[in-house]
Design a protein around this motif. Structure first.
Motif, PDB file in Angstrom:
ATOM      1  N   GLU A  66       0.835  -1.204   0.000  1.00 21.17           N
ATOM      2  CA  GLU A  66       0.000   0.000   0.000  1.00 21.17           C
ATOM      3  C   GLU A  66       0.875   1.261   0.000  1.00 21.17           C
ATOM      4  O   GLU A  66       0.621   2.191  -0.751  1.00 21.17           O
ATOM      5  N   GLU A  96      -4.337   5.235  -0.018  1.00 23.62           N
ATOM      6  CA  GLU A  96      -3.370   4.118  -0.008  1.00 23.62           C
ATOM      7  C   GLU A  96      -2.473   4.218   1.230  1.00 23.62           C
ATOM      8  O   GLU A  96      -2.176   3.208   1.871  1.00 23.62           O
ATOM      9  N   HIS A  99      -4.482   2.892   4.027  1.00 24.02           N
ATOM     10  CA  HIS A  99      -4.554   1.418   3.997  1.00 24.02           C
ATOM     11  C   HIS A  99      -3.305   0.831   4.653  1.00 24.02           C
ATOM     12  O   HIS A  99      -3.370  -0.129   5.413  1.00 24.02           O
ATOM     13  N   GLU A 179     -11.105   0.963  -2.284  1.00 24.96           N
ATOM     14  CA  GLU A 179     -10.577   0.431  -3.548  1.00 24.96           C
ATOM     15  C   GLU A 179     -11.623   0.517  -4.652  1.00 24.96           C
ATOM     16  O   GLU A 179     -11.296   0.711  -5.820  1.00 24.96           O
TER      17      GLU A 179
HETATM   18 FE   LIG Z   1      -5.101   0.325  -1.270  1.00 23.21          FE
END
Ligand SMILES: [Fe+2]
Ligand SMILES: [Fe+2]
Length: 336
Positions: A66, A96, A99, A179
């Motif tokens: 990520e 990201e 994440h 996502e």
């Molecule tokens: Fe991601």
């Protein structure tokens, strides 16, 4: 005192060992029953060491992917073609990063420190998804990463929402929602380009040609060459096999490519009436392993950028620690 007593020689000859073995068997049975009943394993529950290690490896690799994955697209934030595209891309790249943070936190519940995990990444010991070692040469690459790479990530990650380890499964629920936004924004960006000039359409086709095969490889080696998969399935960590996921992705991507008006660069791609799925050509696994093992086009650059970002952020960590110490000292003083 009682802790030492456990280590005393056993005068009855082996009966203490038998008691310990019986205890270990009961713990293992409890764990197996939990997995069989599809109940979640939580951090405070007993778990076999191999299960814990597998999860630490998988969750940390996922977290590393990520945050390394922020780089190929982050590259384009300052060059996005409009304010709207820039705002979308900024939001996506920040997602990201988020994440990565949820996933490092999930890994930490298994008794590893974030420092140790980051150290493994920075020294090249830990792996991350090989897809991020390819360059983003044009603006169309940003759309293709959203449409195809995040599309493949969703296929891979939705089943992890049902993973047997509670903290990982719960982190994935939110990640998958984000996502889905990434995939849609990618597709919409590509659609806009495809409605533009011939040069823009050519740019999209070129990006699809370069990314399509590495994306298919993202699902991992064929099932026949994935010896760890069966154990992952038994433990409820992996729910759907690599080849099945890849097939689902190909079947979902073909109609999307048709709507976009791009050609997927696989001459062997065709509908198989009998199987009810698309057949596809052979993946170049030598290329995949070369990239996994550090010899892709951007491996060194990605790692160097990450290490520099970590070093540049040292003052933030120092300041946060100094602030926490100051607050703690103040609280102690007030309590005294
Ligand atoms: Fe991601
Ligand atoms: Fe994403």
């Amino acid at each position: 005192m009682y802790t030492q007593a456990m280590d005393q020689p056993d005068p009855q000859g082996g009966s203490l060992k038998a008691v310990r073995d019986a205890g270990a068997d009961a713990l293992q049975r409890g764990f197996d029953d939990r997995i069989d009943a599809d109940r979640k394993v939580e951090p405070q529950d007993w778990m076999p060491e191999a299960y814990r290690k597998t999860l630490v490896r998988q969750i940390s690799q996922h977290a590393h992917s990520e945050i390394i994955g922020m780089q190929p697209e982050g590259n384009w934030i300052s060059r996005a073609p409009s304010l709207k595209r820039k705002a979308i891309l900024l939001a996506k790249v920040q997602d990201e990063g988020g994440h990565g943070l949820y996933l490092y936190s999930a890994a930490e519940t298994l008794g590893v420190s974030r420092d140790a995990l980051l150290d493994a990444l920075h020294t090249g010991k830990a792996k991350y998804s090989s897809i991020f070692n390819y360059p983003t040469l044009t603006w169309a690459d940003v759309g293709v990463i959203g449409g195809l790479v995040d599309g493949a990530a969703i296929m891979n990650q939705v089943p992890i929402c049902r993973c047997s380890y509670g903290p990982y499964a719960r982190a994935m629920i939110r990640i998958c929602k984000e996502e889905s936004f990434h995939q849609r924004q990618g597709f919409e960006s590509l659609m806009t380009l495809m409605k533009g000039t011939q040069a823009q359409r050519d740019m999209v086709q070129d990006a699809v040609n370069r990314w399509y095969w590495p994306v298919l490889a993202m699902f991992g080696p064929p099932d026949a060459d994935s010896p760890n998969s069966a154990q992952g399935m038994r433990w409820g960590i992996k729910r759907i096999s690599n080849d099945e996921l890849r097939q689902k992705f190909v079947d979902a991507t073909v109609p999307q490519a048709r709507i976009l008006g791009v050609t997927l660069p696989d001459p062997d791609l065709k509908w198989n009436e009998e199987r009810g799925h698309h057949d596809h050509g052979a993946i170049d696994w030598d290329d995949f392993w070369a990239v996994v093992n550090g010899n892709g086009p951007c491996n060194k650059e990605r790692l160097a950028t990450r290490v520099k970002a970590h070093q540049d952020g040292q003052w933030v960590r120092d300041a946060a620690l100094a602030h926490a110490r100051k607050q703690q000292a103040r609280a102690l003083k007030e309590a005294a």
